[in-house]
Design a protein around this motif. Structure first.
Motif, PDB file in Angstrom:
ATOM      1  N   LYS A  27       0.840  -1.216   0.000  1.00  0.00           N
ATOM      2  CA  LYS A  27       0.000   0.000   0.000  1.00  0.00           C
ATOM      3  C   LYS A  27       0.867   1.255   0.000  1.00  0.00           C
ATOM      4  O   LYS A  27       0.624   2.191  -0.770  1.00  0.00           O
ATOM      5  CB  LYS A  27      -0.926  -0.010   1.235  1.00  0.00           C
ATOM      6  CG  LYS A  27      -1.682   1.282   1.468  1.00  0.00           C
ATOM      7  CD  LYS A  27      -2.930   1.346   0.620  1.00  0.00           C
ATOM      8  CE  LYS A  27      -3.816   2.509   1.028  1.00  0.00           C
ATOM      9  NZ  LYS A  27      -3.737   3.648   0.156  1.00  0.00           N
TER      10      LYS A  27
ATOM     11  N   GLN B 218       2.486   1.605  -3.421  1.00  0.00           N
ATOM     12  CA  GLN B 218       1.509   2.059  -4.416  1.00  0.00           C
ATOM     13  C   GLN B 218       1.201   3.547  -4.228  1.00  0.00           C
ATOM     14  O   GLN B 218       1.119   4.293  -5.209  1.00  0.00           O
ATOM     15  CB  GLN B 218       0.215   1.246  -4.329  1.00  0.00           C
ATOM     16  CG  GLN B 218       0.352  -0.167  -4.857  1.00  0.00           C
ATOM     17  CD  GLN B 218      -0.895  -1.007  -4.605  1.00  0.00           C
ATOM     18  OE1 GLN B 218      -1.699  -0.731  -3.718  1.00  0.00           O
ATOM     19  NE2 GLN B 218      -1.042  -2.061  -5.402  1.00  0.00           N
ATOM     20  N   ASP B 219       1.031   3.981  -2.979  1.00  0.00           N
ATOM     21  CA  ASP B 219       0.787   5.398  -2.704  1.00  0.00           C
ATOM     22  C   ASP B 219       1.956   6.245  -3.198  1.00  0.00           C
ATOM     23  O   ASP B 219       1.762   7.286  -3.836  1.00  0.00           O
ATOM     24  CB  ASP B 219       0.567   5.647  -1.207  1.00  0.00           C
ATOM     25  CG  ASP B 219      -0.775   5.137  -0.710  1.00  0.00           C
ATOM     26  OD1 ASP B 219      -1.651   4.809  -1.547  1.00  0.00           O
ATOM     27  OD2 ASP B 219      -0.938   5.062   0.525  1.00  0.00           O
TER      28      ASP B 219
ATOM     29  N   GLU C 276       4.138   5.537  -5.551  1.00  0.00           N
ATOM     30  CA  GLU C 276       4.158   5.559  -7.014  1.00  0.00           C
ATOM     31  C   GLU C 276       3.105   6.525  -7.567  1.00  0.00           C
ATOM     32  O   GLU C 276       3.359   7.232  -8.543  1.00  0.00           O
ATOM     33  CB  GLU C 276       3.971   4.151  -7.574  1.00  0.00           C
ATOM     34  CG  GLU C 276       5.201   3.283  -7.358  1.00  0.00           C
ATOM     35  CD  GLU C 276       5.011   1.834  -7.775  1.00  0.00           C
ATOM     36  OE1 GLU C 276       3.862   1.323  -7.720  1.00  0.00           O
ATOM     37  OE2 GLU C 276       6.018   1.203  -8.142  1.00  0.00           O
ATOM     38  N   THR C 277       1.928   6.585  -6.933  1.00  0.00           N
ATOM     39  CA  THR C 277       0.881   7.527  -7.346  1.00  0.00           C
ATOM     40  C   THR C 277       1.341   8.963  -7.124  1.00  0.00           C
ATOM     41  O   THR C 277       1.200   9.818  -8.008  1.00  0.00           O
ATOM     42  CB  THR C 277      -0.417   7.267  -6.552  1.00  0.00           C
ATOM     43  OG1 THR C 277      -0.863   5.938  -6.827  1.00  0.00           O
ATOM     44  CG2 THR C 277      -1.504   8.254  -6.924  1.00  0.00           C
ATOM     45  N   PHE C 278       1.898   9.230  -5.949  1.00  0.00           N
ATOM     46  CA  PHE C 278       2.371  10.583  -5.630  1.00  0.00           C
ATOM     47  C   PHE C 278       3.512  10.987  -6.557  1.00  0.00           C
ATOM     48  O   PHE C 278       3.566  12.127  -7.022  1.00  0.00           O
ATOM     49  CB  PHE C 278       2.839  10.668  -4.176  1.00  0.00           C
ATOM     50  CG  PHE C 278       1.736  10.550  -3.153  1.00  0.00           C
ATOM     51  CD1 PHE C 278       0.413  10.339  -3.527  1.00  0.00           C
ATOM     52  CD2 PHE C 278       2.020  10.635  -1.811  1.00  0.00           C
ATOM     53  CE1 PHE C 278      -0.594  10.227  -2.579  1.00  0.00           C
ATOM     54  CE2 PHE C 278       1.015  10.536  -0.857  1.00  0.00           C
ATOM     55  CZ  PHE C 278      -0.296  10.331  -1.246  1.00  0.00           C
TER      56      PHE C 278
ATOM     57  N   SER D  25       4.146   9.865  -9.625  1.00  0.00           N
ATOM     58  CA  SER D  25       3.593  10.096 -10.960  1.00  0.00           C
ATOM     59  C   SER D  25       2.915  11.459 -11.026  1.00  0.00           C
ATOM     60  O   SER D  25       3.101  12.211 -11.990  1.00  0.00           O
ATOM     61  CB  SER D  25       2.596   8.987 -11.304  1.00  0.00           C
ATOM     62  OG  SER D  25       2.001   9.226 -12.553  1.00  0.00           O
ATOM     63  N   SER D  26       2.160  11.779 -10.019  1.00  0.00           N
ATOM     64  CA  SER D  26       1.487  13.076  -9.963  1.00  0.00           C
ATOM     65  C   SER D  26       2.503  14.213  -9.947  1.00  0.00           C
ATOM     66  O   SER D  26       2.359  15.210 -10.657  1.00  0.00           O
ATOM     67  CB  SER D  26       0.596  13.135  -8.719  1.00  0.00           C
ATOM     68  OG  SER D  26      -0.031  14.374  -8.633  1.00  0.00           O
TER      69      SER D  26
END
Length: 146
Positions: free
Chosen positions: A37, A40-41, A43-45, A47-48
């Motif tokens: 988790k 994944q968080d 990687e999202t941050f 990418s953003s």
């Protein structure tokens, strides 16, 4: 002299595989478990942030729960995506005002960019140098040219 039971116990102790989790040193990013988790968080941050919508993430916790190991995993992911990594220790009372922290970040960023520039410049020259060589090994009538 050791009894058979003591000898068996001794052998089992020595044959046990090493535990990668050692509180005195971080583990390798490839050994991270149970942090799907958080990864994944991140990687999202990341990418953003790379798409001009910066996000931040705090990694906090008590001693020896794997913060440094998790940060090493985040660093590995970031490097794979071509990001520049700057390490900054957030020791208590290290920066008396925000400007001091910004100066340290800029100094470290400058050092990292110069290092990358030099490595990029030299890697091309080293590759060119190595490509200019050819080797030939001959043994009796058999030869190999590289």
């Amino acid at each position: 002299m050791l009894s058979q039971d003591q000898l068996t116990l001794l052998i089992v102790i020595f044959m046990k595989p090493p535990n990668p989790f050692n509180p005195s040193r971080p583990i390798s990013p490839s050994e991270i478990v149970g942090r799907k988790k958080q990864i994944q968080d991140f990687e999202t941050f990341l990418s953003s942030t790379m798409n001009e919508s910066p996000m931040s993430m705090a990694v906090m916790g008590v001693r020896d729960i794997g913060k440094t190991s998790l940060l090493a995993k985040f660093e590995e992911i970031s490097l794979q995506k071509g990001c520049v990594i700057i390490r900054l220790e957030a020791e208590e009372n290290r920066f008396s005002k925000p400007e001091d922290m910004y100066k340290e970040i800029l100094k470290n960023l400058n050092t990292e960019l110069i290092t990358r520039s030099v490595l990029k410049k030299w890697s091309g020259k080293v590759k060119e140098f190595l490509n200019s060589f050819s080797f030939q090994i001959t043994y009796h009538d058999i030869g190999l040219k590289i």
